[in-house]
Design an enzyme around this catalytic site. Structure first.
Site, PDB file in Angstrom:
ATOM      1  N   LEU A  85      -9.832  41.028  41.061  1.00  0.00           N
ATOM      2  CA  LEU A  85      -9.351  41.503  42.638  1.00  0.00           C
ATOM      3  C   LEU A  85     -10.003  42.707  42.893  1.00  0.00           C
ATOM      4  O   LEU A  85     -10.264  43.065  43.995  1.00  0.00           O
ATOM      5  CB  LEU A  85      -7.724  41.145  42.807  1.00  0.00           C
ATOM      6  CG  LEU A  85      -7.139  40.025  42.683  1.00  0.00           C
ATOM      7  CD1 LEU A  85      -5.685  39.918  43.277  1.00  0.00           C
ATOM      8  CD2 LEU A  85      -8.112  38.607  43.004  1.00  0.00           C
TER       9      LEU A  85
ATOM     10  N   GLY B 104     -14.097  40.262  43.532  1.00  0.00           N
ATOM     11  CA  GLY B 104     -12.915  40.544  44.559  1.00  0.00           C
ATOM     12  C   GLY B 104     -13.155  40.343  46.229  1.00  0.00           C
ATOM     13  O   GLY B 104     -12.131  40.179  46.829  1.00  0.00           O
TER      14      GLY B 104
ATOM     15  N   LYS C 143       4.092  46.540  52.978  1.00  0.00           N
ATOM     16  CA  LYS C 143       3.948  45.007  53.393  1.00  0.00           C
ATOM     17  C   LYS C 143       5.510  44.325  53.120  1.00  0.00           C
ATOM     18  O   LYS C 143       5.961  43.556  53.611  1.00  0.00           O
ATOM     19  CB  LYS C 143       3.441  44.324  52.003  1.00  0.00           C
ATOM     20  CG  LYS C 143       1.732  44.567  52.254  1.00  0.00           C
ATOM     21  CD  LYS C 143       1.078  43.942  51.316  1.00  0.00           C
ATOM     22  CE  LYS C 143      -0.474  44.241  51.351  1.00  0.00           C
ATOM     23  NZ  LYS C 143      -1.324  43.278  50.041  1.00  0.00           N
TER      24      LYS C 143
ATOM     25  N   SER D 101     -11.275  47.039  56.647  1.00  0.00           N
ATOM     26  CA  SER D 101     -10.988  46.240  57.656  1.00  0.00           C
ATOM     27  C   SER D 101     -11.714  46.399  59.123  1.00  0.00           C
ATOM     28  O   SER D 101     -12.131  45.600  59.556  1.00  0.00           O
ATOM     29  CB  SER D 101      -9.444  45.843  57.591  1.00  0.00           C
ATOM     30  OG  SER D 101      -8.967  45.428  56.452  1.00  0.00           O
TER      31      SER D 101
ATOM     32  N   THR E  67      -0.895  46.980  55.020  1.00  0.00           N
ATOM     33  CA  THR E  67      -1.095  47.465  53.560  1.00  0.00           C
ATOM     34  C   THR E  67      -0.297  48.237  53.182  1.00  0.00           C
ATOM     35  O   THR E  67       0.886  48.566  53.545  1.00  0.00           O
ATOM     36  CB  THR E  67      -2.722  47.884  53.523  1.00  0.00           C
ATOM     37  OG1 THR E  67      -3.189  47.840  52.163  1.00  0.00           O
ATOM     38  CG2 THR E  67      -2.762  49.134  54.220  1.00  0.00           C
TER      39      THR E  67
ATOM     40  N   ASN F 150       1.253  40.617  55.039  1.00  0.00           N
ATOM     41  CA  ASN F 150       0.282  41.373  55.259  1.00  0.00           C
ATOM     42  C   ASN F 150      -0.426  41.206  56.847  1.00  0.00           C
ATOM     43  O   ASN F 150      -1.689  41.746  57.075  1.00  0.00           O
ATOM     44  CB  ASN F 150      -1.083  41.028  54.162  1.00  0.00           C
ATOM     45  CG  ASN F 150      -1.769  39.519  54.244  1.00  0.00           C
ATOM     46  OD1 ASN F 150      -1.272  38.991  54.910  1.00  0.00           O
ATOM     47  ND2 ASN F 150      -2.763  39.627  53.529  1.00  0.00           N
TER      48      ASN F 150
ATOM     49  N   ASP G 252      -2.733  36.432  51.478  1.00  0.00           N
ATOM     50  CA  ASP G 252      -3.345  36.833  50.249  1.00  0.00           C
ATOM     51  C   ASP G 252      -3.604  35.463  49.487  1.00  0.00           C
ATOM     52  O   ASP G 252      -4.736  35.584  48.769  1.00  0.00           O
ATOM     53  CB  ASP G 252      -2.533  37.995  49.377  1.00  0.00           C
ATOM     54  CG  ASP G 252      -2.830  39.282  50.019  1.00  0.00           C
ATOM     55  OD1 ASP G 252      -3.531  39.643  50.527  1.00  0.00           O
ATOM     56  OD2 ASP G 252      -1.894  40.098  49.366  1.00  0.00           O
TER      57      ASP G 252
HETATM   58  P1  NAP Z   1       0.517  46.405  42.167  1.00  0.00           P
HETATM   59  O1  NAP Z   1       1.584  45.878  42.817  1.00  0.00           O
HETATM   60  O2  NAP Z   1       0.672  47.990  41.850  1.00  0.00           O
HETATM   61  O3  NAP Z   1       0.502  45.760  40.636  1.00  0.00           O
HETATM   62  C1  NAP Z   1      -0.319  46.397  39.855  1.00  0.00           C
HETATM   63  C2  NAP Z   1      -0.283  45.807  38.299  1.00  0.00           C
HETATM   64  O4  NAP Z   1      -1.186  45.978  37.493  1.00  0.00           O
HETATM   65  C3  NAP Z   1       1.187  45.964  37.675  1.00  0.00           C
HETATM   66  O5  NAP Z   1       1.763  44.681  37.110  1.00  0.00           O
HETATM   67  C4  NAP Z   1       0.780  46.972  36.403  1.00  0.00           C
HETATM   68  O6  NAP Z   1       1.672  46.579  35.554  1.00  0.00           O
HETATM   69  C5  NAP Z   1      -0.712  46.623  36.379  1.00  0.00           C
HETATM   70  N1  NAP Z   1      -1.355  47.843  35.942  1.00  0.00           N
HETATM   71  C6  NAP Z   1      -1.263  48.846  36.478  1.00  0.00           C
HETATM   72  N2  NAP Z   1      -2.271  49.818  35.732  1.00  0.00           N
HETATM   73  C7  NAP Z   1      -2.494  49.137  34.679  1.00  0.00           C
HETATM   74  C8  NAP Z   1      -3.266  49.410  33.471  1.00  0.00           C
HETATM   75  N3  NAP Z   1      -3.850  50.892  33.526  1.00  0.00           N
HETATM   76  N4  NAP Z   1      -3.221  48.783  32.657  1.00  0.00           N
HETATM   77  C9  NAP Z   1      -2.448  47.284  32.699  1.00  0.00           C
HETATM   78  N5  NAP Z   1      -1.912  46.950  33.625  1.00  0.00           N
HETATM   79  C10 NAP Z   1      -1.908  48.065  34.761  1.00  0.00           C
HETATM   80  O7  NAP Z   1      -0.861  46.396  42.871  1.00  0.00           O
HETATM   81  P2  NAP Z   1      -1.456  45.098  43.681  1.00  0.00           P
HETATM   82  O8  NAP Z   1      -1.252  45.141  44.861  1.00  0.00           O
HETATM   83  O9  NAP Z   1      -0.975  43.833  42.955  1.00  0.00           O
HETATM   84  O10 NAP Z   1      -2.992  45.415  43.350  1.00  0.00           O
HETATM   85  C11 NAP Z   1      -3.554  45.232  42.088  1.00  0.00           C
HETATM   86  C12 NAP Z   1      -5.105  45.442  42.261  1.00  0.00           C
HETATM   87  O11 NAP Z   1      -5.714  44.295  43.071  1.00  0.00           O
HETATM   88  C13 NAP Z   1      -5.412  46.668  43.113  1.00  0.00           C
HETATM   89  O12 NAP Z   1      -6.789  47.230  42.550  1.00  0.00           O
HETATM   90  C14 NAP Z   1      -6.065  46.271  44.610  1.00  0.00           C
HETATM   91  O13 NAP Z   1      -6.730  46.698  45.118  1.00  0.00           O
HETATM   92  C15 NAP Z   1      -6.509  44.728  44.198  1.00  0.00           C
HETATM   93  N6  NAP Z   1      -6.212  43.692  45.352  1.00  0.00           N
HETATM   94  C16 NAP Z   1      -7.311  43.271  45.596  1.00  0.00           C
HETATM   95  C17 NAP Z   1      -7.322  42.059  46.963  1.00  0.00           C
HETATM   96  C18 NAP Z   1      -8.707  41.615  47.462  1.00  0.00           C
HETATM   97  O14 NAP Z   1      -8.525  41.221  48.372  1.00  0.00           O
HETATM   98  N7  NAP Z   1      -9.572  41.521  46.631  1.00  0.00           N
HETATM   99  C19 NAP Z   1      -5.938  41.973  47.290  1.00  0.00           C
HETATM  100  C20 NAP Z   1      -4.740  42.598  46.779  1.00  0.00           C
HETATM  101  C21 NAP Z   1      -5.065  43.601  45.931  1.00  0.00           C
HETATM  102  P3  NAP Z   1       3.217  47.169  35.148  1.00  0.00           P
HETATM  103  O15 NAP Z   1       4.139  45.981  35.924  1.00  0.00           O
HETATM  104  O16 NAP Z   1       3.512  47.360  33.868  1.00  0.00           O
HETATM  105  O17 NAP Z   1       3.211  48.603  36.099  1.00  0.00           O
END
Ligand code: NAP
Length: 296
Positions: free
Chosen positions: A232, A255, A75, A26, A71, A96, A111
């Protein structure tokens, strides 16, 4: 990049808090935007522990920072510390972006709107579409509410832990009149939901660096021509899921788009001016490339 010797008593300060935050992209994105806009502003990363979060948010008032991005893992904590929440932040219980308006701290969640802008930029929409969201964490919540708000026709929430998908479904259905299917990642229902979806959004970290060679979160055979697949994850830009989607003839959205647009919306809140999105994207991609080169 601006010459830091030009910082002075008029310089306005914004930043990002998180733990860890030293690898945040950022600062590169926002400082490039301020330079392009000719604004005497600077964006700084602040690493903040959970124990010190209250002091850090109080410091926004005390130091008269213009605002913050927030972040992981702060949050939810910041949502409890600011004075006002916008509708999305209140519904998600997660902030955020903070805007300091004369000492009053307003919390936003950009988001969902950032996700929708990245879709629009790619010529896509959730309106009237069958949407399948993979994951049920913070980003899945934001995306689910955003697509429901845009008028998605159907929504399937597919997650490893089904009870978490059910929590997201309840959140969506408290706000929107929409049928929501919830199912486990390995289920036959999941295969049907992904196959039938017009829009598939991966909100899990699967395939993120350094695990970029891991298989996609759902089998490639579930993807098909005619659908749009969004990941994402933005490191790498082309994830194993997006590679599989392209090979299946689907359209793909990286993403990076959401990252740029959620930042652009925050910058617009702080400055009241349109964000130079192209400059922000260019700076972000350059910072990503530098990071990838450093990682070898
Ligand atoms: P989070 O709150 O930790 O949630 C992660 C989710 O993914 C949970 O539902 C988890 O399942 C599932 N998961 C984790 N590992 C897995 C695996 N090996 N196989 C299957 N499912 C799995 O994370 P988040 O904040 O939502 O972020 C998720 C991703 O999006 C990250 O990589 C983050 O960097 C990215 N992101 C990108 C942006 C962007 O602007 N592009 C914005 C936000 C986030 P369970 O519920 O079963 O644990």
């Amino acid at each position: 990049m601006r010459d830091l010797t030009s910082l002075d008593g008029e310089t306005k300060v914004v930043g990002v808090i998180g733990w860890p935050v030293r690898h945040s992209l950022s600062p590169a994105m926002h400082n490039a935007a301020f330079a392009e806009m000719g604004l005497n502003w600077v964006y700084v990363p602040f690493e903040v522990t959970t124990e010190r979060l209250g002091e850090a948010v109080g410091g926004v008032r005390g130091l008269q920072l213009q605002g913050l991005n927030v972040t992981v893992p702060h949050k939810e904590g910041v949502a409890r510390l600011v004075d006002e929440l916008d509708e999305a932040a209140a519904a998600l219980g997660a902030v955020n972006t903070v805007h300091n308006v004369g000492g009053l701290l307003r919390g936003y969640n950009t988001d969902g709107p950032g996700f929708l802008r990245s879709l629009a930029e790619a010529g896509e929409t959730a309106e009237g579409r069958a949407v399948a969201i993979l994951g049920a964490g913070g980003s899945a919540r934001a995306v689910a509410c955003a697509v429901a708000g845009q008028g998605a026709g159907r929504l399937a929430l597919v997650n490893r832990t089904v009870s978490r998908a059910e929590e997201v479904a309840a959140l969506v259905q408290r706000r929107f009149d929409l049928a929501v299917l919830t199912c486990g990642l390995d289920s036959a229902q999941a295969q049907g939901a992904v196959r039938e979806a017009d829009l598939v959004v991966d909100c899990t970290p699967t395939g993120m660096h350094p695990h970029s060679e891991d298989p996609p979160v759902v089998p490639a055979a579930w993807l098909r021509e005619g659908q749009c697949v969004v990941d994402l994850v933005y490191t790498p830009r082309e994830t194993s899921l997006l590679r599989a989607a392209r090979a299946a003839g689907a359209r793909v959205v990286e993403g990076v788009g959401m990252l740029v647009h959620q930042g652009a919306i925050a910058l617009e809140q702080w400055t009241g001016r349109p964000a130079p999105v192209a400059t922000m994207r260019e700076a972000l991609l350059a910072a990503l490339a530098r990071r990838e080169a450093a990682a070898g």
